[in-house]
Design a protein around this motif. Sequence first.
Motif, PDB file in Angstrom:
ATOM      1  N   GLN A 120      10.360   5.310  -2.382  1.00 50.96           N
ATOM      2  CA  GLN A 120       9.179   4.567  -1.939  1.00 50.96           C
ATOM      3  C   GLN A 120       9.498   3.092  -1.701  1.00 50.96           C
ATOM      4  OE1 GLN A 120       5.732   5.218  -4.483  1.00 50.96           O
ATOM      5  NE2 GLN A 120       6.478   7.260  -5.031  1.00 50.96           N
TER       6      GLN A 120
ATOM      7  N   LYS B 195       5.619   0.400  -8.720  1.00 51.55           N
ATOM      8  CA  LYS B 195       5.421  -1.044  -8.825  1.00 51.55           C
ATOM      9  C   LYS B 195       5.699  -1.534 -10.236  1.00 51.55           C
ATOM     10  CE  LYS B 195       1.788  -1.154  -5.268  1.00 51.55           C
ATOM     11  NZ  LYS B 195       0.364  -1.471  -4.999  1.00 51.55           N
TER      12      LYS B 195
ATOM     13  N   SER C  67      12.359   9.123  -6.940  1.00 53.75           N
ATOM     14  CA  SER C  67      11.148   9.068  -6.108  1.00 53.75           C
ATOM     15  C   SER C  67      10.643   7.645  -5.968  1.00 53.75           C
ATOM     16  CB  SER C  67      10.067   9.959  -6.723  1.00 53.75           C
ATOM     17  OG  SER C  67       9.763   9.530  -8.043  1.00 53.75           O
ATOM     18  N   GLU C  68      10.764   6.822  -7.014  1.00 52.43           N
ATOM     19  CA  GLU C  68      10.347   5.423  -6.937  1.00 52.43           C
ATOM     20  C   GLU C  68      11.270   4.629  -6.022  1.00 52.43           C
ATOM     21  OE1 GLU C  68       8.568   5.230 -11.516  1.00 52.43           O
ATOM     22  OE2 GLU C  68      10.487   4.276 -10.986  1.00 52.43           O
TER      23      GLU C  68
ATOM     24  N   THR D 229       0.805  -1.223   0.000  1.00 51.22           N
ATOM     25  CA  THR D 229       0.000   0.000   0.000  1.00 51.22           C
ATOM     26  C   THR D 229       0.835   1.269   0.000  1.00 51.22           C
ATOM     27  OG1 THR D 229      -0.114  -0.112   2.433  1.00 51.22           O
ATOM     28  CG2 THR D 229      -1.898  -1.157   1.176  1.00 51.22           C
TER      29      THR D 229
ATOM     30  N   VAL E 286       3.379   2.066  -1.941  1.00 50.23           N
ATOM     31  CA  VAL E 286       4.113   2.262  -3.207  1.00 50.23           C
ATOM     32  C   VAL E 286       3.106   2.646  -4.285  1.00 50.23           C
ATOM     33  CG1 VAL E 286       5.708   1.240  -4.856  1.00 50.23           C
ATOM     34  CG2 VAL E 286       5.782   0.529  -2.473  1.00 50.23           C
ATOM     35  N   SER E 287       3.468   3.621  -5.094  1.00 48.48           N
ATOM     36  CA  SER E 287       2.598   4.037  -6.194  1.00 48.48           C
ATOM     37  C   SER E 287       2.598   2.990  -7.295  1.00 48.48           C
ATOM     38  CB  SER E 287       3.060   5.378  -6.752  1.00 48.48           C
ATOM     39  OG  SER E 287       4.367   5.268  -7.292  1.00 48.48           O
ATOM     40  N   LYS E 288       1.595   3.069  -8.160  1.00 47.45           N
ATOM     41  CA  LYS E 288       1.492   2.102  -9.247  1.00 47.45           C
ATOM     42  C   LYS E 288       2.656   2.245 -10.222  1.00 47.45           C
ATOM     43  CE  LYS E 288      -1.804   0.342 -12.663  1.00 47.45           C
ATOM     44  NZ  LYS E 288      -0.767   0.157 -13.691  1.00 47.45           N
ATOM     45  N   GLU E 289       3.135   3.448 -10.409  1.00 47.62           N
ATOM     46  CA  GLU E 289       4.264   3.659 -11.314  1.00 47.62           C
ATOM     47  C   GLU E 289       5.521   2.977 -10.781  1.00 47.62           C
ATOM     48  OE1 GLU E 289       2.279   5.944 -10.206  1.00 47.62           O
ATOM     49  OE2 GLU E 289       1.158   6.562 -12.002  1.00 47.62           O
TER      50      GLU E 289
END
Length: 407
Positions: free
Chosen positions: A217, A189, A213-214, A182, A184-187
Amino acid sequence: MSLRSILGGSSRVRKPSNKSGAKHPSSSSSSPSSPWPASLPRRKPGIQRNKPSKGDEDDDLFDDKLDDYGLVRALATDMNLRDTSQALLYVCSHMFSPIPERAAGMNSTRIAEVLNYRKNLPPIVTISHIQTLLSSPSAVEREIAELARAGFIRKVVVPRRGDIGETMILASDFEKLLEDSTGVSKEAKDSLATFLKENPGVQAIEPNSLRASEIDQLIRVGFLTAHRNGEIHYGTTSNTTNLHSRPEDKLTLTSLENVSRQPTGTLGAVGGEGVIHELGGSRSLLSASRFDTNSTELKLAVPGNGPFLKLLSSALEHLVSLLGKSRYREAPEAVLRDWWDGGIAKEEARYAAKRSRGEFAGILPGQTKKWRQFYGLSFDWALQEAVGSGLVEVFETRSVGRGIRAL
């Protein structure tokens, strides 16, 4: 006719005389000067001679060393295990014992805690555990490398944890953990999933492979760990610091070695910028602007690996400490299993009639260390981990089954 003539003489009852002159055994006790308690054997209360106490029953079994007729090479009892993938699924499904249906000794709240703890543990397996189930460790190592290159499994290594730090997980299970996360953004992932599909066998990720940024996360959630200048930074859910390592081996921002090198009055002397996160705070240790592509290395991780390693470490220590009860640090497998279960087998046999009537008797499973601390961890699972870690060895005795010896 008189009464005396009818009885044939005197009507008095006379005691037989002792012609030899020896005293009757009861004569001394019947005398006024010698009361009857004096004739009883004198013995201290609570002491039974020539009868071992309850705590010494097991110790009498180990006066001599167990017969050793050779080591057991493979611990698998299921003959259907032929390859690494089957062994991996077998280990994950046999990690915990089922919760007793009756007289568990745990209320509904505790049972829910046990079930939630088991559910939150990641489905990872140590490589040494797989090697104990199969007969050829070298063949297992080659097969793991082939499965990793094919993208069927993900190999995850936690530094400074020894054999238990080398783990693996099915690629499908890792993708499910990534999809269900929950924080982590979809991008992020999709970026990580795409990178792993294109590079199935890698364990390290270059910082420029993903956006900053990824990466931030993924580190905070626990799918990546950042190695920078010899320091290892974990996310909030996968801190795997070794509790048994020395202070100089704990290379974090708050370690004694790093703090002592910092000048007095600087931010590094009090733990650095990420000290709040290191002590359990919610602030991210690494921000997107702090990445240095030249000195930072990212490695693949599994969320929840920290609780898994903590449970495994404490279970191995407890298993080895149980062998310390015997003189030669060895015991038959049946005896060690009973010690691990907290002596439940003896109690059930002793109070079988009362338990059949639903009466409380003996020790309940929820009162033992197996369930209070280890959440019902299976003895066979813990034994296989101990053998794989090189802490114990299993050998044949030909008299009392298999023996287990601490190394």
